[in-house]
Design an enzyme around this catalytic site. Structure first.
Site, short mmCIF file in Angstrom:
data_model
loop_
_atom_site.label_atom_id
_atom_site.label_comp_id
_atom_site.label_asym_id
_atom_site.label_seq_id
_atom_site.Cartn_x
_atom_site.Cartn_y
_atom_site.Cartn_z
N GLN A 118 126.69 -4.71 69.65
CA GLN A 118 127.48 -3.54 70.10
C GLN A 118 126.78 -2.22 69.83
O GLN A 118 127.21 -1.18 70.34
CB GLN A 118 128.86 -3.54 69.43
CG GLN A 118 129.79 -4.64 69.85
CD GLN A 118 130.15 -4.58 71.33
OE1 GLN A 118 129.98 -3.57 72.01
NE2 GLN A 118 130.63 -5.68 71.86
N CYS A 172 137.04 -12.53 70.33
CA CYS A 172 136.15 -13.41 69.55
C CYS A 172 136.10 -12.98 68.08
O CYS A 172 135.03 -13.02 67.44
CB CYS A 172 134.74 -13.46 70.13
SG CYS A 172 134.69 -14.09 71.79
N LYS A 175 124.63 -6.15 77.34
CA LYS A 175 125.52 -5.15 76.73
C LYS A 175 124.94 -3.74 76.87
O LYS A 175 125.62 -2.77 76.57
CB LYS A 175 125.72 -5.43 75.24
CG LYS A 175 126.23 -6.82 74.93
CD LYS A 175 127.68 -6.82 74.58
CE LYS A 175 128.07 -8.14 73.96
NZ LYS A 175 129.46 -8.47 74.22
N HIS A 235 132.12 -10.91 64.65
CA HIS A 235 132.36 -11.62 65.91
C HIS A 235 132.08 -13.11 65.66
O HIS A 235 131.23 -13.45 64.83
CB HIS A 235 131.39 -11.05 66.94
CG HIS A 235 131.53 -11.56 68.34
ND1 HIS A 235 131.06 -12.79 68.73
CD2 HIS A 235 132.07 -11.00 69.44
CE1 HIS A 235 131.29 -12.96 70.02
NE2 HIS A 235 131.91 -11.88 70.48
N ASP A 255 123.62 -8.19 63.42
CA ASP A 255 124.14 -8.42 64.77
C ASP A 255 124.30 -7.04 65.42
O ASP A 255 125.25 -6.32 65.13
CB ASP A 255 125.49 -9.15 64.67
CG ASP A 255 126.19 -9.23 66.01
OD1 ASP A 255 125.69 -8.67 67.00
OD2 ASP A 255 127.28 -9.85 66.06
N1 PMP Z 1 128.34 -9.87 68.37
C1 PMP Z 1 129.17 -8.90 68.77
C2 PMP Z 1 129.55 -7.83 67.79
C3 PMP Z 1 129.64 -8.89 70.08
O1 PMP Z 1 130.50 -7.95 70.47
C4 PMP Z 1 129.23 -9.91 70.97
C5 PMP Z 1 129.74 -9.97 72.40
N2 PMP Z 1 131.07 -9.72 72.58
C6 PMP Z 1 128.37 -10.89 70.50
C7 PMP Z 1 127.93 -10.84 69.20
C8 PMP Z 1 127.91 -12.02 71.37
O2 PMP Z 1 127.11 -11.55 72.41
P1 PMP Z 1 126.70 -12.56 73.57
O3 PMP Z 1 127.99 -13.07 74.15
O4 PMP Z 1 125.93 -11.71 74.52
O5 PMP Z 1 125.91 -13.63 72.94
#
Ligand code: PMP
Length: 420
Positions: A214, A377, A237, A134, A211
């Protein structure tokens, strides 16, 4: 506390009583949302009443600045805030409450880590990422690499949507300083063997960053068992409030990071021309924190533990398998990521060969089906797949097979709309 929350009604073992889980989420009984088929939990989860009430109760009864006031209300607020930190530490099996740093989000955690490590890096050092990251676990490293002339390397994604780990020993070198990987791809759904990668990366002396945005709340997650140095996730999340995230690390690892944000609360001593830092975790917690969200979040963790992380994983695996089976029966639909539900979490990205994902999502919305469309993203991954966008259906503990059936019906509707 748990029976008060109505959680004792869940039978164990056995499948979660989904009707009852959904009842805990007010949005599904909101008259205006009766037709909602929410398939965008990977963007953000819906919130259970327990969390909504916990946050409202805090503002009603205990609101005060934490770690500041010398009065009873502030002391109580601080106590709840620190209890919540310890609760998060226990939930992810972090070594100590001080291992848990409150931040705004996964994004903030990874920016804090990247900038915090900068002073230990020099030009030519290597950062190893994967092709499925991401932007939150990509752009902070790109920014750092540009600033410090570091080299970025990537573990490739295979045709089947897995990571090609046969490359790992070649990609890791004596110059690899950081290995930063997702636990679960937000596009491909792939569950990454993070413990295995961490073990190998540690042999090369790299700092391992996970990270877990998810993965958290969708499967059992044990920080110490993974063996990584640092781990990031967001509360929103996994049924908690937005504006709250976590950077998890052993205190001695956190000690090595320079603070990223300066300000109140993160200092030990300040002079006109110098400052020293508070010990971890406060060193990273500049400014007034989102104490309402922090104090409400344990209610989400209570829910997750009452339902059971193993059962949640089994439920989402079942939904992924069902979705894959139904989507594969639609000739114009192409699926991204592994076709084996054992290898993926509760999300499935796909596209229709004849309909742009944005049009598709708009048509699905006409049927009340909320999916995400876009690059999620993950532009480089989409580019590698030869796509600019895809649609994504993602699940939570409240998702049912009926929701998937509604998605499939809506896909038929979209198809008929374009072929009439
Ligand atoms: N990493 C992953 C794999 C995600 O799916 C997301 C959110 N879509 C993020 C990081 C970023 O999370 P946040 O927008 O809550 O900072």
């Amino acid at each position: 506390m748990k029976s008060e929350l109505g959680l004792s009604a869940f039978p164990s073992p056995g499948r979660p009583d989904l009707g009852r889980v959904r009842d805990l989420f007010p949005i599904f009984s909101e008259p205006r949302r009766k037709k909602l088929v929410y398939l965008d939990s990977a963007s953000t989860s819906q919130k259970p009443r327990l969390v909504i009430d916990a946050e409202a109760d805090y503002y009603r009864t205990t609101n005060a600045s934490v770690h500041r006031g010398n009065y009873e209300l502030s002391a109580e607020s601080t106590q709840l805030y620190e209890q919540a930190r310890a609760r998060v530490a226990a939930f992810v099996n972090a070594p100590a409450p001080e291992s848990v740093v409150y931040v705004r989000s996964t994004t903030t955690a990874i920016n804090t880590i990247a900038n915090g490590l900068a002073h230990r890096l020099k030009p030519g050092d290597e950062i190893l990422l994967t092709e499925m990251e991401h932007h939150a676990n990509l752009v902070p490293w790109i920014m750092l690499a540009k600033r410090m002339r570091l080299s970025l390397r990537y573990i490739p994604v295979t045709e089947a949507g897995d990571l090609d780990l046969s490359m790992l020993n070649t990609l890791l070198t004596r110059k690899t300083r950081v290995v930063a990987i997702t636990h679960l791809s937000n596009v491909l759904g792939t569950i990454v063997p993070v413990a295995e990668i961490a073990r190998t990366a540690k042999q090369f002396g790299a700092v391992v960053v996970i990270d877990a945005a998810q993965a958290i709340g969708h499967m059992p997650l044990d920080f110490q068992a993974i063996g990584a140095d640092l781990l990031a996730f967001s509360a929103h999340k996994c049924y908690g409030p937005p504006g709250l995230g976590f950077m998890i690390g052993a205190p001695e690892i956190l000690d090595l990071l320079e603070p990223f944000e300066g300000g109140g609360q993160m200092i030990h001593k300040v002079f006109y021309d110098d400052a020293t830092w508070a010990p971890v975790p406060q060193k990273f917690e500049a400014g007034t924190p989102n104490s309402g969200a922090a104090i409400a979040f344990p209610a989400a963790l209570d829910l997750l533990e009452a339902v059971g992380l193993e059962r949640i994983r089994a439920h989402e695996r079942d939904l992924a398998g069902y979705t894959l089976e139904k989507l594969r029966a639609l000739p114009s639909i192409k699926i991204l990521g592994p076709l084996d539900p054992d290898k993926r979490g509760g999300l499935v990205s796909f596209y229709d060969e004849h309909i742009h994902p944005h049009d598709l999502a708009t048509l699905l919305d006409e049927r009340g089906v909320a999916v995400r469309a876009g690059h999620h993203c993950a532009q480089p991954l989409h580019r590698k797949l030869g796509l600019t966008a895809s649609a994504r259906a993602s699940f939570g503990i409240y998702t049912t097979r009926d929701d998937i059936d509604a998605l499939i019906d809506a896909l038929h509707f979209a198809r008929s709309y374009f072929t009439r």
